[in-house]
Structures are given as structure tokens and as C-alpha cells.
Scaffold this motif. Structure first.
Motif, mmCIF file in Angstrom:
data_model
loop_
_atom_site.group_PDB
_atom_site.id
_atom_site.type_symbol
_atom_site.label_atom_id
_atom_site.label_comp_id
_atom_site.label_asym_id
_atom_site.label_seq_id
_atom_site.Cartn_x
_atom_site.Cartn_y
_atom_site.Cartn_z
ATOM 1 N N PHE A 1 -74.825 24.597 27.665
ATOM 2 C CA PHE A 1 -73.946 25.355 28.565
ATOM 3 C C PHE A 1 -72.556 24.711 28.550
ATOM 4 O O PHE A 1 -72.434 23.490 28.638
ATOM 5 C CB PHE A 1 -74.476 25.356 29.999
ATOM 6 C CG PHE A 1 -75.740 26.150 30.190
ATOM 7 C CD1 PHE A 1 -76.973 25.545 30.005
ATOM 8 C CD2 PHE A 1 -75.693 27.487 30.559
ATOM 9 C CE1 PHE A 1 -78.152 26.267 30.177
ATOM 10 C CE2 PHE A 1 -76.855 28.207 30.746
ATOM 11 C CZ PHE A 1 -78.089 27.600 30.549
ATOM 12 N N SER A 2 -71.526 25.543 28.473
ATOM 13 C CA SER A 2 -70.165 25.023 28.542
ATOM 14 C C SER A 2 -69.254 26.057 29.172
ATOM 15 O O SER A 2 -69.535 27.260 29.131
ATOM 16 C CB SER A 2 -69.649 24.623 27.160
ATOM 17 O OG SER A 2 -69.561 25.754 26.320
ATOM 18 N N GLY A 3 -68.166 25.579 29.753
ATOM 19 C CA GLY A 3 -67.203 26.462 30.374
ATOM 20 C C GLY A 3 -65.805 26.146 29.895
ATOM 21 O O GLY A 3 -65.498 24.998 29.569
ATOM 22 N N SER A 4 -64.951 27.172 29.869
ATOM 23 C CA SER A 4 -63.571 26.965 29.436
ATOM 24 C C SER A 4 -62.654 27.907 30.197
ATOM 25 O O SER A 4 -63.098 28.852 30.848
ATOM 26 C CB SER A 4 -63.437 27.186 27.923
ATOM 27 O OG SER A 4 -63.746 28.527 27.589
ATOM 28 N N ARG A 5 -61.360 27.609 30.072
ATOM 29 C CA ARG A 5 -60.347 28.400 30.764
ATOM 30 C C ARG A 5 -59.193 28.667 29.821
ATOM 31 O O ARG A 5 -58.775 27.790 29.054
ATOM 32 C CB ARG A 5 -59.827 27.638 31.978
ATOM 33 C CG ARG A 5 -58.592 28.258 32.637
ATOM 34 C CD ARG A 5 -57.786 27.231 33.406
ATOM 35 N NE ARG A 5 -56.608 27.834 34.022
ATOM 36 C CZ ARG A 5 -55.591 27.122 34.501
ATOM 37 N NH1 ARG A 5 -55.601 25.797 34.441
ATOM 38 N NH2 ARG A 5 -54.562 27.729 35.053
ATOM 39 N N SER A 6 -58.668 29.901 29.930
ATOM 40 C CA SER A 6 -57.422 30.234 29.257
ATOM 41 C C SER A 6 -56.620 31.079 30.234
ATOM 42 O O SER A 6 -56.878 32.282 30.390
ATOM 43 C CB SER A 6 -57.683 31.010 27.962
ATOM 44 O OG SER A 6 -56.464 31.397 27.359
ATOM 45 N N GLY A 7 -55.678 30.448 30.902
ATOM 46 C CA GLY A 7 -54.916 31.144 31.924
ATOM 47 C C GLY A 7 -55.812 31.583 33.070
ATOM 48 O O GLY A 7 -56.418 30.748 33.740
ATOM 49 N N THR A 8 -55.900 32.884 33.263
ATOM 50 C CA THR A 8 -56.763 33.405 34.328
ATOM 51 C C THR A 8 -58.084 33.934 33.779
ATOM 52 O O THR A 8 -58.832 34.605 34.490
ATOM 53 C CB THR A 8 -56.055 34.529 35.107
ATOM 54 O OG1 THR A 8 -55.678 35.560 34.191
ATOM 55 C CG2 THR A 8 -54.829 33.995 35.849
ATOM 56 N N ASP A 9 -58.361 33.658 32.537
ATOM 57 C CA ASP A 9 -59.633 34.034 31.918
ATOM 58 C C ASP A 9 -60.533 32.809 31.825
ATOM 59 O O ASP A 9 -60.110 31.756 31.346
ATOM 60 C CB ASP A 9 -59.418 34.616 30.523
ATOM 61 C CG ASP A 9 -58.768 35.980 30.559
ATOM 62 O OD1 ASP A 9 -58.212 36.410 29.534
ATOM 63 O OD2 ASP A 9 -58.808 36.629 31.629
ATOM 64 N N PHE A 10 -61.770 32.986 32.262
ATOM 65 C CA PHE A 10 -62.742 31.895 32.261
ATOM 66 C C PHE A 10 -63.984 32.352 31.499
ATOM 67 O O PHE A 10 -64.412 33.501 31.627
ATOM 68 C CB PHE A 10 -63.101 31.508 33.689
ATOM 69 C CG PHE A 10 -61.919 30.994 34.460
ATOM 70 C CD1 PHE A 10 -61.026 31.859 35.079
ATOM 71 C CD2 PHE A 10 -61.678 29.621 34.551
ATOM 72 C CE1 PHE A 10 -59.926 31.381 35.763
ATOM 73 C CE2 PHE A 10 -60.581 29.133 35.240
ATOM 74 C CZ PHE A 10 -59.697 30.021 35.843
ATOM 75 N N THR A 11 -64.540 31.434 30.733
ATOM 76 C CA THR A 11 -65.662 31.778 29.883
ATOM 77 C C THR A 11 -66.816 30.806 30.065
ATOM 78 O O THR A 11 -66.611 29.588 30.116
ATOM 79 C CB THR A 11 -65.237 31.771 28.400
ATOM 80 O OG1 THR A 11 -64.200 32.736 28.211
ATOM 81 C CG2 THR A 11 -66.410 32.130 27.500
ATOM 82 N N LEU A 12 -68.003 31.371 30.164
ATOM 83 C CA LEU A 12 -69.242 30.582 30.117
ATOM 84 C C LEU A 12 -69.883 30.857 28.765
ATOM 85 O O LEU A 12 -70.101 32.016 28.398
ATOM 86 C CB LEU A 12 -70.188 30.992 31.242
ATOM 87 C CG LEU A 12 -71.598 30.377 31.186
ATOM 88 C CD1 LEU A 12 -71.545 28.879 31.475
ATOM 89 C CD2 LEU A 12 -72.537 31.080 32.181
ATOM 90 N N THR A 13 -70.159 29.809 28.032
ATOM 91 C CA THR A 13 -70.803 29.939 26.735
ATOM 92 C C THR A 13 -72.151 29.242 26.766
ATOM 93 O O THR A 13 -72.272 28.128 27.303
ATOM 94 C CB THR A 13 -69.937 29.319 25.624
ATOM 95 O OG1 THR A 13 -68.665 29.982 25.590
ATOM 96 C CG2 THR A 13 -70.606 29.444 24.274
ATOM 97 N N ILE A 14 -73.142 29.918 26.236
ATOM 98 C CA ILE A 14 -74.469 29.325 26.112
ATOM 99 C C ILE A 14 -74.838 29.319 24.636
ATOM 100 O O ILE A 14 -74.922 30.383 24.002
ATOM 101 C CB ILE A 14 -75.541 30.096 26.903
ATOM 102 C CG1 ILE A 14 -75.060 30.411 28.320
ATOM 103 C CG2 ILE A 14 -76.840 29.282 26.960
ATOM 104 C CD1 ILE A 14 -75.996 31.327 29.099
ATOM 105 N N ASN A 15 -75.009 28.139 24.076
ATOM 106 C CA ASN A 15 -75.412 27.983 22.678
ATOM 107 C C ASN A 15 -76.917 27.741 22.586
ATOM 108 O O ASN A 15 -77.558 27.377 23.582
ATOM 109 C CB ASN A 15 -74.672 26.797 22.045
ATOM 110 C CG ASN A 15 -73.187 27.045 21.908
ATOM 111 O OD1 ASN A 15 -72.769 27.999 21.254
ATOM 112 N ND2 ASN A 15 -72.383 26.207 22.534
#
Lengths: 121, 103
Positions: free
Chosen positions: B60-74
Motif C-alpha cells: 500500500f502506498s499513497g501520493s499527492r500531486s497538488g490537490t490530487d491524491f492517489t492510493l496505490t495497491i501493488n
């Protein structure tokens, strides 16, 4: 064991009142913001209210403002939600949650099992 | 306001998925991600946009780009089947995204 236990849910007629309680054990909640979050059947999560460590600040969702009151008793290690003028759309599972961070803005890291409030149509 | 997408998705074991939340205004890095399985309370996975909570698998990982946020599950595992929610904790009252059901 570190846990939160909610109680006080049940069936109440529209316009009625209910008081939910949340008892903490295994830790002192006096250091944390605390929140109530609800989830209507088959729906998503909605923040209902939260309260500062000393009770001096409280915030409410627009949907419950003026009808619900959050409070706490740090000596009893408990948080409460007084719900008045209940409506059909208040039907939900109500969760008590512990908020991380001094300002309570780093997410809720401990949740109770929830208590069901039903307001029939 | 947090706009979460997609509302549902299907993936395979070993695969990768991304879930996105867009904030209607700046929330800095005050975004948290939760996992909720049927009949259970939500579980905090990530806070402050990208900080993995203790005990949460590193897939599980999370990231941010400005006002966009992403949860990624590998490397998806069967136990990852759940509904995932983002939450902004920048301004009260805190608000959740609509949820993403992962099958």
C-alpha cells in the motif's frame, strides 16, 4: 486491551432523542481529539462531529448541526453524542473514533465496533 | 469536498490498482486513506497523504500531486477486497470521499 466501545443505539421514532456513549479502555482519551462517524446502510462514511481534548472546540456536519451535541468526560474516559430531533435519514451505524495528532488532523487510528441507530419511516 | 474515483473496480491477484481523490480546494497533505471490510469498522492505512501506518503491508502506498491524491495497491492479495475511502482532515468538518469498492 486498547479499545473503544459504543453503546446507546436502538430504535427511536422520528423526532425522538438518543444519547450515544463511547467508553475508552487501555488508554486515556484525554490526549486526543475524538470523533463520531456514521454510515447509513449500504452507504459511505460521514463525519458527524468531533471534539478537542479539553472540549473547548466542537465541529459538526451541516446535516446534524443544531440537533446533535458532542461532549466528553475525560475523568470517565468517555465521549458522548446527544442526538435530538432524529430523522429517518439519521439511521446509521455510529462509530466512535480516536483522532491522531495534537490537532486531530492525522486520521482516526482507533475505532469502536459501532452502534446502530434506527429511525423508522 | 473530496471526489473519489472510481466507485468500483475489479482486479486480479498479483495486480496493481490506483484509486484517486481530488480535493475541491487545497488541503495540503491532510489526506488519509481507510480500508473497510464488510461488517467491520474502517481501518487507517495511510495518513498525511503518504505515511504508512504501522502494520500495514508495504504494497500500500499513497501520493499527492497538488490537490490530487492517489492510493496505490501493488501485488494485490485476496484480503485486499474491501471498500477504500479517502478523507480530508485539513478543515472541519472533515469529509470522506464516496468510497471505492475493490473486487
Amino acid at each position: 486491551e486498547v479499545q473503544l466501545v459504543e453503546s446507546g443505539g436502538g430504535l427511536v421514532q422520528p423526532g425522538g432523542s438518543l444519547r450515544l456513549s463511547c467508553a475508552a479502555s487501555g488508554f486515556s482519551l484525554s490526549s486526543n481529539w475524538m470523533s463520531w462517524v456514521r454510515q447509513a446502510p449500504g452507504k459511505g462514511l460521514e463525519s458527524v462531529a468531533n471534539i478537542r481534548q479539553d472540549g473547548s472546540e466542537k465541529f459538526y456536519a451541516d446535516s446534524v448541526k443544531g440537533r446533535f451535541t458532542i461532549s466528553r468526560d475525560n475523568a470517565r474516559n468517555s465521549v458522548y453524542l446527544q442526538m435530538n430531533s432524529l430523522r429517518v435519514d439519521d439511521t446509521a451505524i455510529y462509530y466512535c473514533a480516536r483522532d491522531r495528532g495534537g490537532s486531530g488532523d492525522f486520521g482516526s487510528d482507533l475505532w469502536g465496533q459501532g452502534t446502530l441507530v434506527t429511525v423508522p419511516s | 469536498q473530496m471526489t473519489q474515483s472510481p466507485s468500483s473496480l475489479s482486479a486480479s491477484v498479483g495486480g496493481r490498482v490506483t484509486i484517486t481523490c481530488r480535493a475541491s480546494q487545497s488541503v495540503s497533505t491532510y489526506v488519509n486513506w481507510y480500508q473497510q471490510k464488510p461488517g467491520q469498522a474502517p481501518k487507517l492505512l495511510i495518513n498525511a497523504a503518504s505515511t504508512l501506518q504501522s502494520g500495514v503491508p508495504s504494497r500500500f502506498s499513497g501520493s499527492r500531486s497538488g490537490t490530487d491524491f492517489t492510493l496505490t495497491i501493488n501485488s494485490l492479495q485476496p484480503e485486499d477486497c474491501a471498500t477504500y475511502y479517502c478523507q480530508q482532515s485539513y478543515s472541519n468538518p472533515y469529509t470522506f470521499g464516496q468510497g471505492t469498492r475493490l473486487e
